[in-house]
Design a protein around this motif. Structure first.
Motif, short mmCIF file in Angstrom:
data_model
loop_
_atom_site.label_atom_id
_atom_site.label_comp_id
_atom_site.label_asym_id
_atom_site.label_seq_id
_atom_site.Cartn_x
_atom_site.Cartn_y
_atom_site.Cartn_z
N ALA A 42 -64.88 -52.37 24.89
CA ALA A 42 -64.00 -51.22 25.10
C ALA A 42 -63.53 -50.63 23.78
CB ALA A 42 -62.80 -51.62 25.96
N ASP A 43 -63.25 -51.49 22.78
CA ASP A 43 -62.81 -50.99 21.48
C ASP A 43 -63.87 -50.08 20.85
OD1 ASP A 43 -60.45 -52.36 21.65
OD2 ASP A 43 -61.10 -54.05 20.40
N THR A 44 -65.11 -50.56 20.86
CA THR A 44 -66.19 -49.79 20.22
C THR A 44 -66.45 -48.49 20.96
OG1 THR A 44 -67.20 -51.88 19.51
CG2 THR A 44 -68.57 -49.90 19.42
N VAL A 45 -66.49 -48.55 22.29
CA VAL A 45 -66.70 -47.33 23.08
C VAL A 45 -65.60 -46.32 22.80
CG1 VAL A 45 -66.72 -46.39 25.42
CG2 VAL A 45 -68.04 -48.45 24.90
N GLU A 46 -64.35 -46.79 22.77
CA GLU A 46 -63.22 -45.87 22.55
C GLU A 46 -63.31 -45.19 21.20
OE1 GLU A 46 -58.43 -45.91 23.29
OE2 GLU A 46 -59.39 -47.76 22.61
N ARG A 47 -63.64 -45.93 20.15
CA ARG A 47 -63.73 -45.33 18.82
C ARG A 47 -64.91 -44.36 18.73
NH1 ARG A 47 -61.10 -50.09 18.01
NH2 ARG A 47 -59.53 -50.13 16.33
#
Length: 657
Positions: free
Chosen positions: A347-352
């Motif tokens: 989720a962190d990578t997708v959000e960024r």
């Protein structure tokens, strides 16, 4: 009758040919009709007066106590039944029977009486909102409307959708469209409460311009499934333009104009429909690809490259990703095992990544952790919900390809608006489909006019006064050759009345003098309007073709592609409905393989693409306005750093194509 209410929610229905035999159409239509008996009167007509589903039938329509609004016809000979029904005042018919003799005359009598018919050769119709079912098979209620020229294919779509939990709001098999058309039925869906998305199968596109107008006003996404058997496949023989465009080129252009997605198969249709109903549509085509491995990242990028843009992420975003040293971060992003160490990485990578693009695809192992390692199930579900929150907060869709797409985590992803598929092909299809529901910005249409069109290149030059051509002289005799002194050599000599000059030796180039060349060409080809032009000696130009033609179904079409005598060999073209804006013309140019030469290849200077796009837009408006023009073509158009120069032109009036 100005509306189609009788086919949506009739007050009463009669099934002619009702049967107790489960192998017959009349059995299925009677069973379906009776499912709506709580909402409307249902009558069964059987020539033997049989008892069907515990209900008595009558032998003919005139034996009924009241006139039905809608009659389903599933008997071999329908003409006498229709005549009887019209005398009684029936308003609508569903024609199941195929191969009706004298169909056109029968339909004329139906319309003259103020009634309408769906079919003949229809598989029937269904409406979930009104509990109307007059079709073979069973339907699961849901948000998908199906309008199909093939009843069987429409049934396949409905069955495939049902297997994925996607039900049907309305189903209409239009059959031969002898009266009620698919376009009318689409217009009738505009205010249909239960429909959120539309599946359309058509084999022909007669009246395509009206179809486009209808689709443009429909407030629901539409997916089109078709085959190459439309009237649009007619080719116009005199220009290269007709030979270089296929029926599918024009249908695809029509889809882009209307913001309709053309799908290849029923499975792809259902894949995109599920995504469309579950998540948001992206504002554009820029996608970030996040993968568990380099292999999965590469395959996803290859599949997406033709339909989506995969831009490199800015340095600031790449540096913000919490990934191991050496992980690929430019886009596609390879997590390089980071997800295994911390599930929050997904989720962190997708959000960024989403901060720089319109959508994201996550491909690989996510969705499998909880299945393979039970202690991770709750943590993985939490991360699935986090992905749903990312979608809600960003307003951008995320599509997941999971190696375990039937897991509890995958179900959770669907619940929170993150479509999840078992193959990367489906994931890419879903996102590319969502991105396609964006109509092309139309150019304003000009007032219709008629052109005085003379034959040959010289007359075309005169008509196309806004196009830049080389300086030239018209030559009809040896005496006219004296006027060539006002031009600068080298010269080009052309037999101006010929459409395809090169094929018959009707062009001579690099001439320092034209007297001998003219004498030889005239002796071989005969008298006519010859031209002497100044030869374009600019270096490093790219030869292009700009063509316009009138498609028999969709109207004016603009074509741009690689030009010159070998245009048909290159077959490098882009097609849109005309007129086009300059922006659309730029997009057309960008889709060409030859675009690399125009941008500047291997250190060569970039060409004046803006001037080329402007010329395409101008010609498309002119062509659309002059209704008696069947074809217009400039080939070649020589594009250099200092603008465009057309060195041949063809105009074809209607009736001569």
């Amino acid at each position: 009758m100005s509306d189609l209410t009788v086919f949506r929610d009739p007050a009463s229905v009669a099934v002619v040919g009702a049967s107790a035999d489960p192998a017959k159409w009349g059995h299925w239509l009677a069973a379906g009709a009776l499912k709506g008996a709580h909402r409307r009167r249902v009558d069964l007509v059987n020539r033997g007066g049989a008892t069907i589903f515990g209900r008595a039938s009558v032998r003919r329509l005139s034996d009924l106590n009241a006139v039905p609004e809608l009659v389903a016809l599933c008997v071999p000979d329908i003409e006498d039944v229709v005549e009887e029904a019209l005398r009684l005042g029936v308003r609508g018919f569903v024609g199941i029977t195929a191969g009706v003799a004298g169909e056109a005359g029968l339909v004329d009598r139906i319309r003259a009486a103020g009634a309408r018919i769906v079919g003949p050769n229809s598989l029937g119709l269904y409406d979930a909102d009104s509990a109307l079912q007059l079709a073979w098979g069973n339907f699961t209620p849901g948000p998908l409307a199906i309008v199909s020229q093939s009843g069987q294919l429409g049934s396949e779509i409905a069955a495939l959708a049902a297997r994925h939990g996607l039900g049907v709001s309305r189903f209409v098999s239009v059959g031969s469209q002898a009266d009620v058309t698919a376009t009318e039925l689409l217009a009738d869906l505009a205010g249909h409460r239960g429909t959120r998305i539309v599946a359309l199968y058509l084999e022909s596109f007669t009246g395509g311009e009206l179809l486009l107008d209808t689709l443009a006003t429909l407030d629901k996404p539409v997916m089109l499934l078709t085959v190459g058997a439309s009237a649009a496949s007619s080719r116009l023989a005199r220009s290269h333009t007709g030979a270089l465009t296929s029926s599918m080129d024009v249908v695809d252009a029509a889809c882009r104009a209307a913001g309709v997605l053309r799908v290849r198969t029923p499975a792809q249709l259902v894949t995109v429909a599920r995504a469309c109903l579950a998540t948001k549509r992206p504002a554009g085509r820029r996608v970030a690809i996040i993968a568990d491995s380099g292999g999965q990242a590469g395959i996803a990028a290859d599949l997406a490259a033709d339909r989506l843009a995969i831009p490199p992420l800015p340095r600031q975003t790449r540096e913000s990703l919490r990934l191991p040293a050496g992980a690929a971060t430019a886009n596609p992003i390879d997590l390089a095992g980071a997800g295994e160490r911390d599930l929050g990485t997904y989720a962190d990578t997708v959000e960024r990544a989403l901060s720089n693009v319109d959508a994201a695809i996550l491909t690989g192992y996510f969705g499998s952790y909880g299945t393979d390692t039970q202690t991770l199930a709750e943590r993985e579900s939490d991360e699935a919900r986090r992905l749903g929150k990312v979608v809600r907060n960003s307003g951008k869709p995320v599509i997941v390809h999971s190696m375990t797409a039937d897991s509890a985590t995958a179900a959770e992803l669907w619940n929170v608006g993150v479509p999840t598929y078992p193959t990367i092909e489906e994931a890419v299809d879903a996102l590319a489909g969502l991105a396609a529901f964006q109509p092309t910005k139309p150019a304003p249409k000009a007032t219709a006019r008629r052109a005085e069109i003379g034959p040959g290149y010289w007359r075309a030059r005169q008509f196309l006064s806004g196009v830049r051509f080389p300086r030239a002289r018209l030559i009809r005799s040896e005496r006219d050759l004296q006027t060539v002194a006002g031009l600068a050599p080298p010269y080009v000599l052309k037999a101006g009345w010929l459409d395809h000059k090169t094929e018959v030796g009707g062009v001579r180039t690099n001439l320092d003098t034209v007297f001998e060349a003219y004498a030889q060409m005239r002796e071989r080809l005969g008298p006519g309007d010859y031209l002497v032009e100044e030869q374009d000696t600019r270096e490093d130009v790219v030869e292009m073709l700009i063509g316009m033609r009138r498609d028999p179904d969709f109207g004016p079409v603009a074509v741009i592609g690689a030009g010159g005598a070998a245009a048909e060999m290159h077959r490098d073209t882009a097609v849109e409905l005309a007129p086009v804006t300059v922006d659309t013309a730029m997009q057309m140019i960008g889709r060409l393989r030859i675009a690399a030469l125009l941008r500047g290849w291997r250190g060569r200077p970039a060409k004046d693409v803006a001037a080329l796009a402007g010329l395409v837009a101008d010609l498309s408006r002119l062509f659309q306005a002059y209704e008696n023009l069947a074809e217009l073509e400039l080939n070649p158009v020589r594009v250099g750093v200092d603008g465009v120069l057309a060195v041949d032109a063809l105009l074809v009036p209607k009736g001569e194509a």
